[in-house]
Design an enzyme around this catalytic site. Structure first.
Site, PDB file in Angstrom:
ATOM      1  N   THR A   1      -8.509  -8.155  -7.137  1.00  0.00           N
ATOM      2  CA  THR A   1      -7.269  -8.418  -6.395  1.00  0.00           C
ATOM      3  C   THR A   1      -7.502  -9.577  -5.433  1.00  0.00           C
ATOM      4  OG1 THR A   1      -7.745  -7.010  -4.482  1.00  0.00           O
ATOM      5  CG2 THR A   1      -6.787  -5.920  -6.421  1.00  0.00           C
TER       6      THR A   1
ATOM      7  N   ARG B   1     -13.743   0.951 -12.385  1.00  0.00           N
ATOM      8  CA  ARG B   1     -13.100   0.369 -11.207  1.00  0.00           C
ATOM      9  C   ARG B   1     -12.023  -0.623 -11.667  1.00  0.00           C
ATOM     10  NH1 ARG B   1     -15.644  -3.750  -6.664  1.00  0.00           N
ATOM     11  NH2 ARG B   1     -13.861  -3.686  -5.226  1.00  0.00           N
ATOM     12  N   HIS B   2     -10.991  -0.745 -10.886  1.00  0.00           N
ATOM     13  CA  HIS B   2      -9.901  -1.690 -11.186  1.00  0.00           C
ATOM     14  C   HIS B   2     -10.388  -3.144 -11.186  1.00  0.00           C
ATOM     15  CE1 HIS B   2      -9.755  -3.138  -7.032  1.00  0.00           C
ATOM     16  NE2 HIS B   2      -9.917  -1.869  -6.671  1.00  0.00           N
ATOM     17  N   GLY B   3      -9.588  -4.018 -11.761  1.00  0.00           N
ATOM     18  CA  GLY B   3      -9.896  -5.448 -11.757  1.00  0.00           C
ATOM     19  C   GLY B   3      -9.700  -6.085 -10.384  1.00  0.00           C
TER      20      GLY B   3
ATOM     21  N   ASN C   1      -9.752  -8.508  -2.671  1.00  0.00           N
ATOM     22  CA  ASN C   1     -11.166  -8.552  -3.045  1.00  0.00           C
ATOM     23  C   ASN C   1     -11.725  -9.943  -2.820  1.00  0.00           C
ATOM     24  OD1 ASN C   1     -10.644  -6.418  -5.930  1.00  0.00           O
ATOM     25  ND2 ASN C   1     -11.408  -5.841  -3.920  1.00  0.00           N
TER      26      ASN C   1
ATOM     27  N   GLU D   1      -8.077   5.188  -3.594  1.00  0.00           N
ATOM     28  CA  GLU D   1      -9.176   4.670  -2.786  1.00  0.00           C
ATOM     29  C   GLU D   1      -9.265   5.385  -1.441  1.00  0.00           C
ATOM     30  OE1 GLU D   1     -11.970   3.731  -2.418  1.00  0.00           O
ATOM     31  OE2 GLU D   1     -12.095   1.538  -2.509  1.00  0.00           O
TER      32      GLU D   1
ATOM     33  N   ARG E   1      -3.647   1.401 -11.667  1.00  0.00           N
ATOM     34  CA  ARG E   1      -2.694   1.765 -12.718  1.00  0.00           C
ATOM     35  C   ARG E   1      -2.590   0.656 -13.763  1.00  0.00           C
ATOM     36  NH1 ARG E   1       1.584   5.414 -13.938  1.00  0.00           N
ATOM     37  NH2 ARG E   1       1.923   4.933 -16.144  1.00  0.00           N
TER      38      ARG E   1
ATOM     39  N   GLY F   1      -8.244  -0.063   0.708  1.00  0.00           N
ATOM     40  CA  GLY F   1      -7.970   1.340   0.978  1.00  0.00           C
ATOM     41  C   GLY F   1      -6.683   1.805   0.330  1.00  0.00           C
TER      42      GLY F   1
END
Length: 205
Positions: free
Chosen positions: A11, A7-9, A14, A83, A61, A21
């Protein structure tokens, strides 16, 4: 073969508890630090023979780019790894969701899906995620590493290992955490580790 789903870091959305989404939200400074820590941890396991594939959204990315640099390899982009679209719920506060869609929120918390304009349902997310990961696994000459998102990664992994989608049979991935699956052939998957972080990497499964 081994397949890693990352999973991405973190944001800013978050941090605020907002559904992202399809919205393109960048990593925070902490998110970049998480991606760097995960990159270093994965570089101790994987090498340049790893195929790295990512969602096109910038938060994924940038996380994938950090991992690929650490491994000494490049990055492929696949839109199927994006997502889940949350439609009208993207970017609004939990209070706004509760106020305007109380029944839909209740259904979402129970089953993970809701009849909200633009909301992408489980079966669609599962289909595109499973198709993408299976196809890249066929093409990879070594391990495969996929960078995706919290909801789509969870639903995709549930689809790969045959878990039902009518409730959360698999917990979410944390930011910059990963799961490791083994694939023997198409449709034959085992989830070996779930929600691993650099801090928990050395713990027994």
């Amino acid at each position: 073969m081994d397949v890693y789903v990352v999973r991405h870091g973190q944001t800013e959305w978050n941090v605020k508890g907002l559904l992202q989404g399809s919205s393109d939200v960048e990593l925070t400074e902490a998110g970049h630090a998480q991606a760097a820590a995960t990159s270093a941890a994965l570089a101790g396991i994987l090498d340049s023979n790893t195929t790295v594939v990512t969602s096109p959204l910038v938060r994924a990315r940038d996380t994938a780019d950090a991992i690929a640099r650490a491994l000494g390899t490049g990055v492929e982009v696949d839109a199927r790894l994006r997502e889940r679209a949350y439609g009208a719920w993207e970017g609004i506060t939990p209070e706004e969701r509760e106020s305007n869609w109380p029944e839909e929120v209740k259904a979402w918390r129970t089953y993970g899906s809701a009849d909200v304009p633009g909301f992408e349902h489980h079966d669609i997310v599962r289909q595109r995620m499973v198709e993408a990961i299976e196809e890249w696994a066929e093409r990879a000459q070594g391990p495969l590493l996929v960078v995706s998102h919290g909801s789509s990664a969870r639903v995709g992994m549930q689809g790969l290992v045959g878990l039902p989608l009518d409730h959360r049979t698999l917990g979410n991935l944390g930011n910059a955490a990963w799961s490791r699956l083994t694939r023997r052939s198409r449709g034959d998957w085992t989830l070996e580790r779930h929600n691993v972080t650099p801090e928990t990497l050395g713990e027994k499964p």
